[in-house]
Structure formats: C-alpha cells, structure tokens
Design a protein around this motif. Sequence first.
Motif, short mmCIF file in Angstrom:
data_model
loop_
_atom_site.label_atom_id
_atom_site.label_comp_id
_atom_site.label_asym_id
_atom_site.label_seq_id
_atom_site.Cartn_x
_atom_site.Cartn_y
_atom_site.Cartn_z
N VAL A 168 7.07 5.68 5.13
CA VAL A 168 6.30 5.41 4.00
C VAL A 168 6.31 3.92 3.67
O VAL A 168 6.91 3.23 4.38
CB VAL A 168 7.18 6.21 2.79
N GLY A 169 5.60 3.77 2.87
CA GLY A 169 5.09 2.23 2.37
C GLY A 169 6.04 1.71 1.29
O GLY A 169 6.81 2.61 0.61
N PRO A 170 5.87 0.60 0.83
CA PRO A 170 6.42 -0.15 -0.13
C PRO A 170 6.40 0.42 -1.42
O PRO A 170 7.22 0.68 -2.35
CB PRO A 170 6.24 -1.33 -0.13
N GLU A 171 5.14 1.03 -1.84
CA GLU A 171 5.05 1.74 -3.06
C GLU A 171 5.51 3.08 -3.44
O GLU A 171 6.07 3.27 -4.45
CB GLU A 171 3.43 1.81 -3.31
N ALA A 188 15.65 3.74 5.33
CA ALA A 188 16.06 3.06 6.44
C ALA A 188 14.75 2.23 6.88
O ALA A 188 13.74 2.51 6.59
CB ALA A 188 16.33 3.66 7.43
N ASN A 189 14.99 0.83 7.12
CA ASN A 189 14.28 0.22 7.39
C ASN A 189 13.50 0.53 8.57
O ASN A 189 13.82 1.20 9.71
CB ASN A 189 14.76 -1.44 7.88
N GLY A 190 11.92 0.33 8.66
CA GLY A 190 10.97 0.66 9.69
C GLY A 190 10.28 -0.27 10.21
O GLY A 190 10.75 -1.72 10.18
N THR A 191 9.15 -0.31 10.65
CA THR A 191 8.27 -1.45 11.20
C THR A 191 7.71 -2.12 10.18
O THR A 191 6.90 -1.62 9.23
CB THR A 191 7.28 -0.87 12.31
N ASP A 192 7.68 -3.33 10.13
CA ASP A 192 6.80 -4.29 9.31
C ASP A 192 7.49 -3.87 8.03
O ASP A 192 8.74 -3.82 7.64
CB ASP A 192 5.51 -4.34 9.33
N ASP A 193 6.60 -3.58 6.97
CA ASP A 193 7.08 -3.33 5.67
C ASP A 193 7.43 -1.75 5.22
O ASP A 193 7.32 -1.35 4.26
CB ASP A 193 5.95 -3.89 4.64
N ARG A 194 7.22 -1.11 6.37
CA ARG A 194 7.40 0.26 6.30
C ARG A 194 8.80 0.72 6.23
O ARG A 194 9.79 0.19 6.67
CB ARG A 194 6.75 1.00 7.54
N MET A 195 8.98 1.92 5.63
CA MET A 195 10.46 2.49 5.51
C MET A 195 10.47 4.02 6.21
O MET A 195 9.30 4.57 6.08
CB MET A 195 10.94 2.59 4.00
#
Length: 252
Positions: A168-171, A188-195
């Motif tokens: 999912v994204g930051p929003e 949990a942290n994903g790739t770049d700004d993704r979660m």
Amino acid sequence: MTLEILTSDMLAPVKHGFFSRRGGASSGVFAGLNCGYGSSDQTEIVALNRRRVADAMDVTPEALVGIHQVHSPDVLTVDAPLTGDKPKADALVTATPGLALTILTADCQPVLFCDPDANVIGAAHAGWRGALDGVLEATLDAMEALGATRENTRAVIGPSISQAAYEVGPEFLDAFMAESSENSRFFANGTDDRMQFDLPAFGLHKLRQAGVGQAEWTRHCTYSDPDRFYSYRRTTHAKEADYGRLISAIRL
C-alpha cells in the motif's frame, strides 16, 4: 472435483464453511466455484455453483442469504430469505434456523461469528475500509440485539490477503494513523515509500478490542494460492479481465 470447504473448530458445532474455488463449474479466469453474480461469468453457471454451496450447507438456494456489499459498516438483521434487489450492507446476523448467511470475497476478510449458547450467528465482509470504519464491531452489536453476548461469541477470519502480498501507499497508512497511532504496528516497510499492510492482524485486533470471546484467522492467503482462491489483486497484477468471488457461509 469435489468442493473444498475450510472449517474452524472454534465455530463448532455450528455448520459453516469458507469455500475455496475448487469443485465449481466455472471456466476460464473464473475456473472453479465462482459464486459472484457481480462478475461477468455466465449467470447460469454461477447459479449452479451456488446450488452446490446450498447443498453443502443443507439449505435451499433461496436460503443462501447475501447482500450487495459496498465496503460499509452497515449490518442487516434477517429472519427470512431475501427477495428482490439485495440491500446494501456488509454484514448479516440472524437467530433464525435454516438461513445460511453468506459473504463474497476475493482478498477482503470473510468473518464468520457465532454465539452457540444464544443461537445467534453473523457474517461480515471486512476489507480495509469496512474494518477501519467498524463493520466488525457493528456485527457484534447486532448480534447482541438478538441475545448474544460478546464474551461468548467466537469469530473466525477466513482466507484473506496476507501482509506479504498487500503493498500500500503512504496515503493508506495516513488513514489508519488518523484513527490511532498504534495502528502503525500493522504496517511493515516495503520498497521505497510503500508499506506492507497486515489486514488479518488488524481484523483480529478490532475483534479482540471489541470484546469478542475468541478469534482466529485460518491463515490462508488468497493472493499466494491461485489454485485454491480467487484474488482481486492477483487478477489486477496479471491484467486479467475479471475475477471470481469466494463464498463463505454459516447457518444455525
């Protein structure tokens, strides 16, 4: 192929099942037990699939009670089969024997409830929006109105998308943090700004916070098991034209 019906000892002896896609008559991208009239599958084939589910639940097809799911916190109390257009809601409850409450999903959480002593059952469709907006708590409220008690109610989350598959994204994170900063634990942290969002863990948290007696997730991921489950997200990633709907059911 025979139907595959996942059950939970927690809901016993109440008759219930989280049906996989196995054992149905649909073909192509819908191959298996597609129970969603909202898909572009052939209507008569969906009806055949639903008859197989009704037979497995020992009810008539008319007694498979469903709703027009809209990702809301709204709950419908039923005491007879529904006729005409399905009402918009995302959960059902009943104390009437012989009605099979049904939910359709393809990544969202199907949640089945029972208070075996009060003979009250419920079924909820809990995607991220419905879970965040309170559909699980509203289901428990509606069951209480029929005589159930929260401490004696058991809830089981069926096949749903798992955290590893739910980017999912930051929003998206912002919507959950606006409710409570403690919701950060479900990301949990994903790739770049993704979660990576843990939908079943969030569902279990909401159920336990609401005072349910027992709750569990069957630990089946819809996205990662294409032979057994339909997945909206997997279909989107594969650029397929449409996807099937899994059915979950419970009856007194």
